[in-house]
Structures are given as structure tokens and as C-alpha cells.
Design a protein around this motif. Structure first.
Motif, PDB file in Angstrom:
ATOM      1  N   THR A 151      82.143  -5.531  19.662  1.00 49.40           N
ATOM      2  CA  THR A 151      82.037  -6.426  20.816  1.00 49.40           C
ATOM      3  C   THR A 151      83.092  -6.047  21.833  1.00 49.40           C
ATOM      4  O   THR A 151      83.929  -5.159  21.608  1.00 49.40           O
ATOM      5  N   GLY A 152      82.999  -6.703  22.988  1.00 46.06           N
ATOM      6  CA  GLY A 152      84.001  -6.498  24.019  1.00 46.06           C
ATOM      7  C   GLY A 152      83.509  -5.632  25.155  1.00 46.06           C
ATOM      8  O   GLY A 152      82.324  -5.313  25.254  1.00 46.06           O
ATOM      9  N   LYS A 153      84.436  -5.183  26.004  1.00 47.12           N
ATOM     10  CA  LYS A 153      84.115  -4.343  27.149  1.00 47.12           C
ATOM     11  C   LYS A 153      84.305  -2.863  26.770  1.00 47.12           C
ATOM     12  O   LYS A 153      85.260  -2.530  26.084  1.00 47.12           O
ATOM     13  N   GLU A 198      78.716  -9.350  23.245  1.00 43.64           N
ATOM     14  CA  GLU A 198      79.268 -10.254  22.240  1.00 43.64           C
ATOM     15  C   GLU A 198      78.214 -10.508  21.177  1.00 43.64           C
ATOM     16  O   GLU A 198      77.024 -10.214  21.367  1.00 43.64           O
ATOM     17  N   SER A 200      77.829  -8.703  30.474  1.00 43.30           N
ATOM     18  CA  SER A 200      77.825  -8.161  31.841  1.00 43.30           C
ATOM     19  C   SER A 200      77.530  -6.674  31.767  1.00 43.30           C
ATOM     20  O   SER A 200      77.784  -6.027  30.754  1.00 43.30           O
ATOM     21  N   THR A 256      82.869   1.448  28.176  1.00 38.69           N
ATOM     22  CA  THR A 256      82.183   2.274  29.174  1.00 38.69           C
ATOM     23  C   THR A 256      81.361   3.346  28.450  1.00 38.69           C
ATOM     24  O   THR A 256      81.844   3.996  27.521  1.00 38.69           O
ATOM     25  N   THR A 293      77.480  -3.095  34.563  1.00 39.47           N
ATOM     26  CA  THR A 293      77.723  -2.553  35.906  1.00 39.47           C
ATOM     27  C   THR A 293      77.341  -1.081  35.898  1.00 39.47           C
ATOM     28  O   THR A 293      77.801  -0.320  35.038  1.00 39.47           O
ATOM     29  N   GLU A 331      79.238   0.475  32.761  1.00 40.77           N
ATOM     30  CA  GLU A 331      80.321  -0.394  32.278  1.00 40.77           C
ATOM     31  C   GLU A 331      79.682  -1.702  31.820  1.00 40.77           C
ATOM     32  O   GLU A 331      78.883  -2.293  32.556  1.00 40.77           O
ATOM     33  N   LEU A 332      80.009  -2.156  30.575  1.00 38.04           N
ATOM     34  CA  LEU A 332      79.381  -3.372  30.097  1.00 38.04           C
ATOM     35  C   LEU A 332      80.291  -4.107  29.137  1.00 38.04           C
ATOM     36  O   LEU A 332      81.310  -3.570  28.675  1.00 38.04           O
ATOM     37  N   GLN A 333      79.892  -5.388  28.894  1.00 39.70           N
ATOM     38  CA  GLN A 333      80.574  -6.243  27.922  1.00 39.70           C
ATOM     39  C   GLN A 333      79.508  -6.904  27.065  1.00 39.70           C
ATOM     40  O   GLN A 333      78.506  -7.417  27.583  1.00 39.70           O
TER      41      GLN A 333
END
Length: 1010
Positions: free
Chosen positions: A145-147, A121, A100, A149, A102, A117-119
Motif C-alpha cells: 500500500t501507499g504512494k 490502500e 489517487s 511511481t 497522476t 504516480e499513484l496511491q
């Protein structure tokens, strides 16, 4: 411990298997891509597997179809008899992916932060990077990996544009682009702030520059001075500048910069302040000078808005002293100002300048000074000493100078004997001088100077006084002399107003004494011609005299140098120099007859020989006659007569012929035949004694008398003469010369030597060994050389195959130079050497022998599946029949002989031959070359040609066999191919061994290729 073998298989689809072998209880990490199949075997039928979730699977195989991420973990293989055999740590890998993203906003103001903002993997862990595309610059980078900013802080105008977000690992790369814009109204760039206040001086160059940050760029810039717009300014997207060329007063004050873009406008103030010390005044001038006052004028300078005072300074001894201060009552700049300077001292010098002063300091002094002196009558300047009297000698230079004080400048009048004397006057320094150069008699006496201006006059006297010893006489010479008296004359010198006497002084034995005196009967001013007679002198005596002038004030220096004269006397030989009257010269000698004499006046010398007057030379009391004795007529008596006005005497000289004869000259040989010759020459002088001529033969350092001939001429020399030589040896070289002999001895050998040879037929010169057989290779150089003897000089004729051969001949040597030998130049060469007496015939051989030349230009054509045609250029066989071995190059083994071909050409090379190779293997690569050989050995290898036979025209059942049977059939085909290759190599090896055994022994090889 029991040895157990494990097998692990990772099946990627159904076509690829990966296996690994392990020993004993073992731990293994296995990486599998998500969605692939997994098969793991313990190779123990009594074993089972325990999964990460604790599930027990009773099988020696662990099979997982389309592995998912949840399958990751530790798998254990347990043997019911051996225990734990294998631990497999399963790691499931999957592609990188942006789950994702944003972007809260895409339009920003200056100094805002850009946030994403992103995620993400992926396994292996992906690398995430944010790149600013316009500059290809990475602004963010992270592995994991993961969320999270991403923040790009403190944006400015240049940060607007496209940003590319990249997420990648070894399995995949994902990319997303985002575009942003940055806006801001115009503002000063905080990193390059301008000087908003400047303090320029008048006439300087100055500027205001503003560096601007603006998003988007500024639409326009407007500059104002007060309320007045400024049209001239230099603008860019990020800056604006106005310039002041030579600042003037109107440029001082406040300025504004107004600028605008679509997001707003901004006004920036600037200020040019008039501050500092005043400007210097200009155009300083002076007028209306009196004895008590003067008026000065000038243009005032800018006071920089601070009331100024004019400091009038007087320069005294290089330093400025305060003279007077006057306030500037005008507020303007550049105003013409008049200042009255009163209460001045009379007849005083001033040197004034002006400094402008305000509360901030002083200007530089004015660039000019005004110098003046108040008025007054002329008088001597007390700073300078006046020299009013001079006592020079004739020819000296006298200078009278006066420095005065006067204003206005006076006139100067110099007088001498009532006549005006030119002077050099200086109005600038108030001074006058006269230069009396090269003082003459009339320059002595009083001088007066009168100085005058409108305020008065001044008079002063000077004197050039005549004093001291008289001046020396000049132009001293002897005008007459006899045997007891002489008269000398000279030009008198100035007596300096004191009666003088002329004293004649004699120098003898280094001492100077008075010889005579004569009183001066002239006016004493000098320059008069005067004569003085000296009596009572000795006969034929040398006197060295000079003259000095004498008065009561002293004696002058003598006249410049002494003069010599001699009283008269008879000529006679000088006893200090003996006379060599008898001389015995040789012809061509140089003889010098010399006589030294005495007497006065200097005598003359007259030389005669056989009644003929000869030209001699005279140097003072020395008479000489130089003779070049050229023939016998120059011998005999020579008479010299020595004479002056008083008398004369004679002397006789004799040139006596004596000694061996002169050598002969111009040797020549004539009438040479087999055993006789005639030698001709010119005779030399016999010195009045009968001579004979001896013909000498010189050989190996030994001298032999060949003949003796009596002189039948008059013996005076220069006559042609010949002498016949007989009983000579045939074909013999003689080196002869001639010596002349009389009763006094033998002459030198003639400077000429002459060589000649009696006639003889030609033959080889025994001093030079003959090489007449050569065995060269093609392209080499062969030189045939012959040396001969015999006279006359022989001719050389070379033949090859009946045709003439060009040679290089020099007298008794002949050379044939064959460069880059060709086939046709092999064979026999005949040389015939001839002269008019006879001839000599000999032979040379260039033998063709040795291994053949290599094959060249090997090519291959007409290639089929079983045959090919070779074609080549045949080389020279060197006189021995040759054949050609066709060889195949075999890697990592000995080369194979494919065929042996006879030479079907004439063996001389340069012709083509071909051969068709049969029974070749289809679809096979060949590397072939040829070796030429004859009974003498092998040539070097030809060039290699490479070719591949075409495929067989029939089919093959092996293709069907390869297709049938799937994987097992494929393996069978591979095994079959291996067997075929082995069989073929065995057969080839057997064939090669057979050919190898058939080959005969090889000779060493030659390579004749250029």
C-alpha cells in the motif's frame, strides 16, 4: 488450573454468527471486515475488557458495532478472580482501492519514459499490476500500500496504446485504463543497422536494405543514385530495399534514401564502390600466324578504377610461365584489343592465355587458351620412337605410326608394291598410322611414307618381313583307307619364303613318332589342297595321326588335333563283353538285348523275331534291341545278324516264360444277395503252367481262402472270368481280393481290393453309443446323431410333432443340428431307418426342465401418489408353473419383496403380463425388478425400473408449523422431520423384516437372456 470456556462471535449483519472455543489463557487473532459487527465473550461474569487505547469496559462481552479501521489492536479480557483469560488481536480488513492516480503526460517521443504516480490502500495488502493491453503483457507488478511511481522506460513505436492498471485483494478489484501515443520521425533501427557501403563485383546480385523505426509509419521512401531517382524499390512500414540484378559499371557510386512522416524527414547515404582485382578478359582469339610472329585479340575486362596490365602466360608442362606483359592504355572496359607477338621461335608450339593485373591483385586466367605452332617443313617428332620393321605371323596385326612436327599440317601418302595404303591421319597432333589387320601373304614386303607441306617434304621406309617356321596345315582328314594303306588330305600353310616338307606323325602309347613324309609341290604361299599317301599299315588297326610342316627355319606346330582311322577287318563279337542270351522276364518287364562287336568298317545290326524284322539301335560297335514284354507272344527266339563290307556273323537270344502266374485285374462284385455274390476279374498270364484262382477274405489282419476256381481259359491272360462265392453270412462286410497259383508258385495278390456287404435290415451301429435324451436351455445348440449298419445303405426319416425334420445324411450317419434352440423345438423326435430289407424305429427326447427364463422388457406406467402399473415380457417356464416376485432395491440393506404374481400366460414366453402396485408411499423413489421362479429354482433378475410417486393430493400443517416461531420454530421443524424419518425407517424396517420372514428358501438362479 480451572477450566474456562470462551466464546467469540463475529456478527456479519444480523443473520450469521461465527463461534470458536478456546481452552485456558489464550491469544487469538480475529479478522473482521470493516463495517461488520463484533461480539466477544469471556464467559466469566466477573471479567472486564481493556481496549487498545487503555479504556476499561466492565462486561464479559466485548461488543463493537460497525467495526472501523481505528478499532484494530489488542483487546484483553481480565478476570477479577483468574487474571488474564484472553488476548484478542483484532485485524480489520477493507477492500483494495486506488486512492489517487497522476499521469504527467500521454504523448511521447522515442526513448522517453512513461510515468504513473499513484496511491493505493487495502487490507490484506493489495497487488498492483500494469498491463499493456494490445499484447496482454504485464510491465509492472507490486504488492503493498501507499504512494509509489511506475516507470515504463525507453519507449518505442510499438509501446503506444492502452495500459490497464489493476489493484486487487481478496475483498475487491479496481481497474483504471490509460492510453498513450509514441511519435518519432523516421530513423534507422539501431538493432538492425544496414551495410551502407558495399563492394559488389560485376554481374553479381546486390542490394541495399534499411530497417526503419517510425511513429507513425513512413509516408514515403525515395531512393536516388546521384541525382537520379530510383523507381523500383520494395517497401514495408518498417523497411525498404533496392536490388541490383547483375551489377554493371553504371551501378557504382553514391545513393541516398529519403523518407518522411508527419513528424519530420531523414536522409541516409549509401555507397556502391568499384574495388578489387580486374575482371578477366574474354573472347581470346588468334590470327596471322607466321614462322616468327602471331596476332592475338581479346575483349578487355573492367579494371575496377585501377590501371591494369595484361600478363600473357604460356602453359608449359601444366604450369603457366610468364611470356610477355603489356599495359592497358585504354580506360574503357569491354574494348577489343589487338596485340602483336613477334620474335617467336620457328616451328615452336605455344599455348597462351592472359591474366589481368592491377595493384589489388590478379584476375583469374582467361577461360580459354590459344594454342599454335609457328610454321615449318614436316619431320619426325623426336619425342616419339619410330618402329620401321615388323616380323609378324599370318593373322597378326601390324601397326606403323609416325608423329611429326609441321605447320601447316602436311599430307601423308603410304605405298606398298606401288599401291596406296589407307591411313588414319591426325591434323591436330600431326601424325599418321596404318593398321594391317590379320596379316595375309600379300601383306609382307616393303612400305614407304611421304609427308609434304608448302615448306618441304620428308620420306621414310618400313618393312613387314616373312621369317620363321612354316604355318601349320589345316582341314586335316582321311579321304580313303583299306586293309594296309590310307590317304590323308589337308590345306597347306604359308612356308614363309622357305621350302617345306609335310611330316605325318603317329601318336601311340602316349608317344608321337614320324610315320611318313611328303614334299610340298605347291607355290608355298599356303591355302592349297594337298594329299599324302601312307603305306605299309597293319590290318584292322587304329591309327591316330597329325601333320606338321617343316623347313630349315624350324617346324610348325602340328595341325590342330589328331585324327583317327582304322584299317579294314571282319566283324566278330567283342570278347570283352559277354553276351546274355537267355532271359526270363515277366510280362510288363522291360528287356534290353545287347551285343558288342569288332571289325571295320563299323557293322550294321539286323534283329528278327518269328520272321518279323524289329527296330534296334546302334551306338558305334554296340547293337541293342529294347523290348516291352506286353503279353505271351513276346516270348521266344530273337536273331541278330552283324554285317560290314568284309563279312558277317549271327547270334540267337531267347525270352523264356518261367515263374508264378501274373495277378488278375479289374475286380468287380455282382449279383450280391443275402448269402452269395459273384466276383468277376480279368485273368493274368500263366507262364505256360496251369493255374487256379484263390478268392481271399482279409479281416483284422487275417487272410481266409473263401473259394478256389480253376482257370478254364487258354492261360495267356487278358480273358474275363468269374467265380461264385456261396454260404456267405447275412449283413456282413467282406474285404476280398484274388491270388493266382501255378506249379511255380503264387502270384502277387491283385492290386485291387474290393469290399461288399451281404444284405441285412438296418439297426444302430454298436460302435457308436447313442445319446437320445437332452436337457438344454433356450438358445443353446443340440445335435441329434444316429449311426446305423445294414445293407443296402439305409435312409433316415426324422419326425417332430408329426412333421418332418431336416437332417444331414452321409451313408450310414444322420445328424439333426438345432442351433439357437426355441420353445417349440422341445419334445420327442422319432427316427425311422429303412432299406429294402427292413426298418428300425427309435426315439430322441429334448426335455424342458429347470428354472424359468428371466423376465425381460420390464416397464412402469400410470404412476400416481400411491400406485403404479408394471408390465413385462414373460419368459419360458421350462414345463413347470412359474410366478414372479416383485422386488424393491434398497440401498445398504437387503432388497424387499413388494408382491408375488402368478404367471397367467401359457408359460412358453414372449407374452406380456402386468401388475398394479398399490399402497405406495407418495413422493417416494422406487427401484423395482422382477424374479421369475418355479419349482426348479429362480431365473436371474430382470432389468430395474426406477420411478417416483407423485406428491399427496392433501395439504400438510407442518408447513405452518415450520413458518411459525422464527429461528426456534425452524429448529423445531428440523427436529420433527428427524423424528418422522426415524419413525418411517422403523416402520419400513419392520415391514421388510416381516416380508423377509415370510419368504421361503430360494433355489439357485439361471439367466437365459441372449
Amino acid at each position: 488450573m480451572k477450566l474456562v470456556v470462551f466464546g467469540i462471535a463475529l456478527l456479519f449483519g444480523s443473520s450469521f454468527v461465527f463461534t470458536e472455543t478456546l481452552l485456558g489463557p489464550h491469544k487469538e487473532k480475529v479478522e473482521v471486515v470493516e463495517g461488520k459487527d463484533l461480539a466477544v465473550s469471556c464467559h466469566d461474569s466477573e471479567s472486564y475488557w481493556i481496549t487498545p487505547s487503555g479504556l476499561r469496559v466492565h462486561s464479559e462481552w466485548l461488543n463493537i458495532t460497525k467495526v472501523s479501521r481505528s478499532a484494530a489492536g489488542l483487546y484483553k479480557c481480565i478476570s477479577q478472580t483468574l487474571g488474564n483469560l484472553l488476548d484478542v488481536q483484532l485485524d480489520v480488513q477493507y477492500p483494495a482501492r486506488i486512492v489517487s492516480i497522476t499521469v504527467p503526460k500521454r504523448e511521447f517521443s522515442m526513448r522517453d519514459d512513461f510515468v504513473i504516480e499513484l496511491q493505493v490502500e487495502g487490507n490484506p495488502e493489495p497487488e498492483t499490476r500494469l498491463t499493456f493491453v494490445p499484447e496482454n503483457k504485464d510491465v509492472f507488478e507490486r504488492t503493498g500500500t501507499g504512494k509509489f511511481t511506475i516507470v515504463v522506460r525507453n519507449l518505442n513505436c510499438s509501446d503506444g496504446g492502452i495500459y490497464e492498471l489493476t489493484c486487487n485483494n481478496s475483498l475487491a478489484t479496481k481497474t483504471v485504463q490509460e492510453g498513450i501515443q509514441v511519435f518519432n520521425k523516421p530513423a534507422l533501427d539501431p538493432l538492425i543497422l544496414p551495410h551502407q557501403k558495399i563492394l559488389p563485383r560485376l554481374g553479381e546480385n546486390a542490394s541495399f536494405t534499411a530497417n526503419i523505426i517510425s511513429c507513425p509509419p513512413v509516408l514515403f521512401y525515395d531512393w536516388y543514385h546521384g541525382s537520379k531517382p530510383i523507381s523500383q524499390h520494395n517497401d514495408t512500414n518498417s523497411s525498404t530495399t533496392i536490388y541490383f540484378d547483375e551489377v554493371d559499371i553504371g551501378d557504382y557510386g553514391s545513393y541516398e534514401l529519403k523518407m518522411e512522416n508527419k513528424h519530420g524527414n531523414t536522409t541516409i547515404p549509401f555507397f556502391a564502390e568499384a574495388f578489387g582485382v580486374p575482371e578477366s578478359i574474354s573472347d581470346l582469339d588468334l590470327d596471322d600466324i607466321t614462322d616468327k610472329s602471331a596476332n592475338i585479340t581479346f575483349m578487355s575486362g573492367f579494371d575496377y578504377n585501377d590501371t591494369q596490365t595484361f600478363l600473357i602466360m604460356d602453359e608449359i608442362h601444366g604450369q603457366l610461365k610468364s611470356f610477355k606483359n603489356i599495359s592497358d592504355k585504354a580506360n574503357d572496359t569491354g574494348k577489343l584489343t589487338h596485340l602483336l607477338l613477334d620474335n617467336l621461335d620457328e616451328f615452336t608450339s605455344y599455348n597462351l592465355t592472359i591474366i589481368s593485373h592491377n595493384s589489388r591483385g590478379d584476375s583469374q586466367p582467361a577461360s580459354t587458351f590459344v594454342a599454335f605452332t609457328t610454321y615449318g617443313a614436316p619431320k619426325p617428332d623426336p619425342k616419339y620412337k619410330i618402329h620401321t620393321k615388323a616380323t609378324p605371323r599370318l593373322g597378326d596385326t601390324v601397326n606403323f605410326t609416325i608423329h611429326c612436327l609441321a605447320d601447316p599440317e602436311p599430307t601423308f601418302l603410304w605405298l606398298h608394291d606401288g599401291k596406296h595404303v589407307p591411313s588414319l591421319d591426325s591434323n591436330k597432333t600431326c601424325g599418321s598410322s596404318i593398321d594391317l589387320e590379320k596379316i595375309k601373304v600379300d601383306d609382307f614386303g616393303p612400305y614407304t611414307l611421304e609427308m609434304q607441306n608448302e615448306y618441304g617434304n620428308y620420306s621414310i621406309s618400313f618393312e613387314v618381313k616373312a621369317t620363321g617356321p612354316p604355318a601349320p596345315v589345316t582341314d586335316l582328314k582321311v579321304t580313303s583307307e583299306n586293309n594296309s594303306a590310307a590317304v590323308i588330305s589337308f590345306t597347306t600353310g604359308y612356308n614363309y619364303n622357305n621350302s617345306q616338307t609335310f611330316v605325318v606323325k603317329e601318336k601311340k602309347d602316349g608317344k608321337v613318332t614320324d610315320l611318313a613324309e611328303c614334299n610340298d609341290t605347291t607355290n608355298g604361299k599356303g591355302g592349297a589342297e594337298f594329299s599324302c599317301e601312307i603305306d605299309g599299315l597293319l590290318t584292322y588297326t587304329v591309327y591316330e595321326v597329325t601333320v606338321a610342316s617343316r623347313s630349315s627355319a624350324g617346324e610348325s606346330i602340328p595341325s590342330t588335333g589328331f585324327i583317327s582311322f582304322t584299317t579294314y577287318g571282319y566283324p566278330r563279337p567283342d570278347p570283352k563283353y559277354p553276351i546274355n542270351k537267355n532271359v526270363k522276364p515277366r510280362v510288363r518287364d522291360n528287356v534290353n538285348l545287347t551285343i558288342h562287336s569288332q571289325g571295320y568298317p563299323i557293322p550294321t545290326y539286323k534283329w528278327t523275331h518269328n520272321g518279323k524284322v524289329l527296330n534296334g539301335t546302334v551306338e558305334g560297335y554296340v547293337g541293342r534291341l529294347e523290348l516291352d514284354v506286353s503279353n505271351c507272344d513276346d516270348f521266344g527266339e530273337y536273331l541278330v545278324e552283324v554285317t560290314n563290307v568284309v563279312g558277317s556273323f549271327n547270334e540267337n537270344f531267347h525270352l523264356i516264360p518261367d515263374g508264378p502266374p501274373d495277378p488278375v485285374s479289374d475286380l468287380q462284385i455282382a449279383d450280391v444277395n443275402v448269402n452269395s455274390a459273384n466276383i468277376k476279374f480279368t485273368t493274368g498270364y500263366n507262364y505256360n503252367k496251369t493255374q487256379v484262382f484263390m478268392v481271399l477274405h482279409i479281416e483284422d489282419g487275417h487272410i481266409e481262402i473263401m473259394a478256389v476256381c480253376n482257370d478254364t481259359t487258354d492261360g495267356k491272360g487278358g480273358a474275363p472270368f468269374s467265380c461264385k462265392l456261396e454260404d456267405l453270412k447275412q449283413d456282413t462286410l467282406y474285404n476280398v481280393t484274388i491270388a493266382s497259383e501255378n506249379s511255380e508258385g503264387e502270384s502277387n495278390v491283385s492290386t485291387d481290393f474290393i469290399q461288399f456287404s451281404t444284405y441285412g435290415s438296418p439297426k444302430p451301429d454298436p460302435k457308436f453309443p447313442v445319446k437320445n435324451k437332452f436337457v438344454p436351455r433356450l438358445g443353446q445348440e443340440v445335435t441329434l446323431t444316429a449311426h446305423a449298419i445294414g445293407y443296402p445303405v439305409p435312409k433316415f426319416e426324422w419326425l417332430h410333432n408329426g412333421k418332418p425334420v431336416k437332417s444331414a445324411d452321409t451313408d450310414y450317419q444322420s445328424t439333426v443340428d438345432l442351433k439357437n434352440l426355441t420353445v417349440n423345438e422341445f419334445g420327442n423326435y422319432t427316427l425311422n431307418i429303412t432299406n429294402k430289407v427292413g426298418s428300425y424305429l427309435t426315439e430322441y427326447e429334448i426335455l424342458a426342465d429347470g428354472p424359468p427364463s428371466p423376465v425381460t422388457s420390464l416397464t412402469v406406467t400410470n404412476i400416481t401418489d400411491t400406485s403404479a402399473v408394471l408390465q413385462w415380457n414373460v419368459g419360458f417356464n421350462y414345463g413347470h408353473k412359474q410366478d414372479f416376485k416383485i422386488m424393491q432395491r434398497v440401498e445398504n440393506s437387503e432388497d424387499q419383496e413388494l408382491d408375488d404374481v402368478d404367471d397367467v400366460t401359457d408359460g412358453k414366453g414372449g407374452k406380456l403380463e402386468s401388475k398394479s402396485l398399490k399402497s405406495l408411499t407418495s413422493s417416494t423413489s422406487y427401484s423395482v425388478y422382477l424374479i421369475a421362479e418355479n419349482s426348479k429354482g429362480n431365473a436371474s433378475n430382470s432389468n430395474i425400473v426406477k420411478f417416483t410417486t407423485s406428491a399427496s393430493k392433501g395439504g400438510s400443517s407442518s408447513h405452518t408449523a415450520a413458518i411459525a416461531g422464527g429461528v426456534v420454530g425452524g429448529l423445531a421443524v428440523i427436529v420433527l422431520i428427524v423424528v418422522i424419518v426415524v419413525v418411517v425407517r422403523k416402520r419400513q424396517q419392520s415391514s421388510y423384516e416381516r416380508m423377509k420372514n415370510e419368504q421361503s428358501s430360494r433355489y439357485h438362479t439361471y439367466d437365459d437372456r441372449p
